[in-house]
Design a protein around this motif. Sequence first.
Motif, PDB file in Angstrom:
ATOM      1  N   HIS A  56      10.077  -0.832   3.831  1.00 38.65           N
ATOM      2  CA  HIS A  56       9.795   0.231   2.845  1.00 38.65           C
ATOM      3  C   HIS A  56      11.101   0.812   2.308  1.00 38.65           C
ATOM      4  O   HIS A  56      11.231   1.059   1.102  1.00 38.65           O
ATOM      5  CB  HIS A  56       8.944   1.337   3.479  1.00 38.65           C
ATOM      6  N   ARG A  59      12.814  -1.526  -0.089  1.00 41.85           N
ATOM      7  CA  ARG A  59      12.195  -1.460  -1.430  1.00 41.85           C
ATOM      8  C   ARG A  59      12.606  -0.170  -2.143  1.00 41.85           C
ATOM      9  O   ARG A  59      12.856  -0.177  -3.347  1.00 41.85           O
ATOM     10  CB  ARG A  59      10.670  -1.567  -1.308  1.00 41.85           C
ATOM     11  N   ARG A 146      -2.497  -2.425 -17.284  1.00 47.16           N
ATOM     12  CA  ARG A 146      -1.340  -2.232 -16.415  1.00 47.16           C
ATOM     13  C   ARG A 146      -0.064  -2.243 -17.264  1.00 47.16           C
ATOM     14  O   ARG A 146       0.075  -3.112 -18.146  1.00 47.16           O
ATOM     15  CB  ARG A 146      -1.310  -3.366 -15.376  1.00 47.16           C
ATOM     16  N   LYS A 157       8.438   1.377  -6.967  1.00 48.79           N
ATOM     17  CA  LYS A 157       7.569   2.550  -7.015  1.00 48.79           C
ATOM     18  C   LYS A 157       8.289   3.675  -7.756  1.00 48.79           C
ATOM     19  O   LYS A 157       8.809   4.603  -7.148  1.00 48.79           O
ATOM     20  CB  LYS A 157       7.176   2.968  -5.593  1.00 48.79           C
ATOM     21  N   SER A 165      -1.361   4.538 -13.131  1.00 45.55           N
ATOM     22  CA  SER A 165      -2.328   4.433 -12.031  1.00 45.55           C
ATOM     23  C   SER A 165      -3.263   5.637 -11.994  1.00 45.55           C
ATOM     24  O   SER A 165      -4.463   5.513 -11.728  1.00 45.55           O
ATOM     25  CB  SER A 165      -1.596   4.347 -10.689  1.00 45.55           C
ATOM     26  N   GLY A 192      -5.049  -3.113  -8.087  1.00 54.56           N
ATOM     27  CA  GLY A 192      -5.755  -1.836  -8.112  1.00 54.56           C
ATOM     28  C   GLY A 192      -4.781  -0.731  -8.522  1.00 54.56           C
ATOM     29  O   GLY A 192      -3.591  -0.977  -8.714  1.00 54.56           O
ATOM     30  N   ALA A 193      -5.296   0.501  -8.645  1.00 52.79           N
ATOM     31  CA  ALA A 193      -4.424   1.606  -9.065  1.00 52.79           C
ATOM     32  C   ALA A 193      -3.317   1.858  -8.031  1.00 52.79           C
ATOM     33  O   ALA A 193      -2.226   2.297  -8.392  1.00 52.79           O
ATOM     34  CB  ALA A 193      -5.255   2.861  -9.293  1.00 52.79           C
ATOM     35  N   GLY A 194      -3.598   1.571  -6.771  1.00 51.71           N
ATOM     36  CA  GLY A 194      -2.579   1.771  -5.730  1.00 51.71           C
ATOM     37  C   GLY A 194      -2.667   0.706  -4.659  1.00 51.71           C
ATOM     38  O   GLY A 194      -2.329   0.943  -3.496  1.00 51.71           O
ATOM     39  N   GLU A 195      -3.158  -0.479  -5.025  1.00 52.78           N
ATOM     40  CA  GLU A 195      -3.361  -1.550  -4.034  1.00 52.78           C
ATOM     41  C   GLU A 195      -3.179  -2.911  -4.686  1.00 52.78           C
ATOM     42  O   GLU A 195      -3.467  -3.086  -5.867  1.00 52.78           O
ATOM     43  CB  GLU A 195      -4.795  -1.523  -3.463  1.00 52.78           C
ATOM     44  N   ASN A 196      -2.757  -3.877  -3.889  1.00 48.52           N
ATOM     45  CA  ASN A 196      -2.755  -5.284  -4.335  1.00 48.52           C
ATOM     46  C   ASN A 196      -4.139  -5.879  -4.112  1.00 48.52           C
ATOM     47  O   ASN A 196      -4.942  -5.344  -3.354  1.00 48.52           O
ATOM     48  CB  ASN A 196      -1.702  -6.083  -3.564  1.00 48.52           C
ATOM     49  N   GLY A 217       3.781  -5.659  -2.722  1.00 50.83           N
ATOM     50  CA  GLY A 217       3.278  -4.816  -1.628  1.00 50.83           C
ATOM     51  C   GLY A 217       3.686  -5.312  -0.247  1.00 50.83           C
ATOM     52  O   GLY A 217       3.707  -6.512   0.022  1.00 50.83           O
ATOM     53  N   ILE A 218       3.958  -4.364   0.623  1.00 50.74           N
ATOM     54  CA  ILE A 218       4.335  -4.702   2.001  1.00 50.74           C
ATOM     55  C   ILE A 218       3.075  -5.069   2.797  1.00 50.74           C
ATOM     56  O   ILE A 218       3.104  -5.971   3.637  1.00 50.74           O
ATOM     57  CB  ILE A 218       5.135  -3.533   2.607  1.00 50.74           C
ATOM     58  N   THR A 219       1.956  -4.441   2.495  1.00 50.34           N
ATOM     59  CA  THR A 219       0.691  -4.846   3.122  1.00 50.34           C
ATOM     60  C   THR A 219       0.312  -6.243   2.630  1.00 50.34           C
ATOM     61  O   THR A 219      -0.163  -7.082   3.406  1.00 50.34           O
ATOM     62  CB  THR A 219      -0.436  -3.851   2.765  1.00 50.34           C
ATOM     63  N   THR A 254      -5.335  -4.287  -0.746  1.00 49.10           N
ATOM     64  CA  THR A 254      -4.429  -3.950   0.351  1.00 49.10           C
ATOM     65  C   THR A 254      -3.409  -2.906  -0.102  1.00 49.10           C
ATOM     66  O   THR A 254      -2.934  -2.938  -1.234  1.00 49.10           O
ATOM     67  CB  THR A 254      -3.627  -5.179   0.830  1.00 49.10           C
ATOM     68  N   THR A 256      -0.616   0.423   1.802  1.00 49.91           N
ATOM     69  CA  THR A 256      -0.287   1.253   2.956  1.00 49.91           C
ATOM     70  C   THR A 256      -1.352   2.320   3.162  1.00 49.91           C
ATOM     71  O   THR A 256      -1.830   2.530   4.273  1.00 49.91           O
ATOM     72  CB  THR A 256       1.095   1.897   2.744  1.00 49.91           C
TER      73      THR A 256
HETATM   74  N1  PMP Z   1       0.278  -1.425  -5.902  1.00 53.08           N
HETATM   75  C1  PMP Z   1       0.533  -0.151  -6.192  1.00 53.08           C
HETATM   76  C2  PMP Z   1       0.539   0.283  -7.623  1.00 53.08           C
HETATM   77  C3  PMP Z   1       0.784   0.777  -5.159  1.00 53.08           C
HETATM   78  O1  PMP Z   1       1.041   2.051  -5.442  1.00 53.08           O
HETATM   79  C4  PMP Z   1       0.747   0.333  -3.823  1.00 53.08           C
HETATM   80  C5  PMP Z   1       0.987   1.322  -2.705  1.00 53.08           C
HETATM   81  N2  PMP Z   1       2.329   1.406  -2.346  1.00 53.08           N
HETATM   82  C6  PMP Z   1       0.487  -1.016  -3.570  1.00 53.08           C
HETATM   83  C7  PMP Z   1       0.250  -1.881  -4.636  1.00 53.08           C
HETATM   84  C8  PMP Z   1       0.496  -1.568  -2.166  1.00 53.08           C
HETATM   85  O2  PMP Z   1       1.808  -1.596  -1.678  1.00 53.08           O
HETATM   86  P1  PMP Z   1       2.131  -1.442  -0.122  1.00 53.08           P
HETATM   87  O3  PMP Z   1       1.285  -2.431   0.574  1.00 53.08           O
HETATM   88  O4  PMP Z   1       3.585  -1.734  -0.023  1.00 53.08           O
HETATM   89  O5  PMP Z   1       1.789  -0.051   0.245  1.00 53.08           O
END
Ligand code: PMP
Length: 310
Positions: A56, A59, A146, A157, A165, A192-196, A217-219, A254, A256
């Motif tokens: 993290h 990044r 996007r 980020k 998002s 997704g708005a905050g996910e892969n 994404g790290i997840t 996926t 965090t």
């Molecule tokens: N895409 C976006 C736009 C995000 O904000 C996040 C959350 N950090 C992710 C994907 C997933 O990333 P990570 O698995 O590193 O949290």
Amino acid sequence: MNSSVAFFKGKFVPYENANLHITTHALHYGTSVFEGIRGNWNEDKKTLFVFRMKEHYDRLLEGCSMLMLDIPYTSEELCKITLELIEKNNFKEDIYIRPLAYKSEELVANLKLQDLASDFALVAVPFGLYIDSNRAINCCTSSWRRIEDTMIPTRCKIGGHYVNSILAKTEATLSGFDEAIFLTQDGYVSEGAGENLFLIKNNTIIIPPVSANNLSGITRDSVIKLATEELNLTVIEQNIRRSEIYLADELFLTGTAAHVTAVGSLDNRKIGSGDVGPITKSIQELYFDCVTGNKSKYINWCTAANLKKV
Ligand code: PMP
């Protein structure tokens, strides 16, 4: 409840004293880079495990370089500060750690990055589920596209680009959905708005490449490793069309905050059975064991925070 100690302007201070002036550059222009890191409490081991902390911070520092944010810390030093913050707050529950590097110059009307002061701040707060990952959630295709890497770098980020998002998530939740799925300008699935996003078809996992303007994404990286090494699945990176999602066997997101969350429908069309699918379930269980420090093979992904004895 908030943590009682924050890291601000180079030192640990009471949480309520970590405040910025209204003229701070980052507040006006989104000139910040942030991270979201989870610390997961393991009740049996009485230990808080911080997941992939170094990755993290690596990044975060990439984003800092992109935004010309000069902060005087290496990844290793940032990890040390984080562990010290956790220790000072003595958390014994799941937490969310929020590092923030930002343009701290206090002046108005300055549309550049160079020759402006930067700083770093860190807070951590108790944090449970972000999305209910115990069930399959319902998503919609966002009417917002996007943002493109040609507009603002999407692989970091960067504070400002989260307006994208937030517009999508707001639209989705006000319309009764749990989460929004973005398409790129070219109509490919981004994230997704905050996910892969992970799609499963005929026992193969298909994911959009990072060049579809999603965050690296790290997840995502962790799940790719778990799916290939533990479940012997093939993971293919290729562009995905919206209609492929409608016809997928399983879909999951996926992140965090979101962990591994099954998606049961897109735009009111059921995906697979509409429930958490069998492959998604196996990945959820593996991932949960890893983040809580219960999977010895992947224990190097976790840093045990050294808490005070009770
Ligand atoms: N895409 C976006 C736009 C995000 O904000 C996040 C959350 N950090 C992710 C994907 C997933 O990333 P990570 O698995 O590193 O949290």
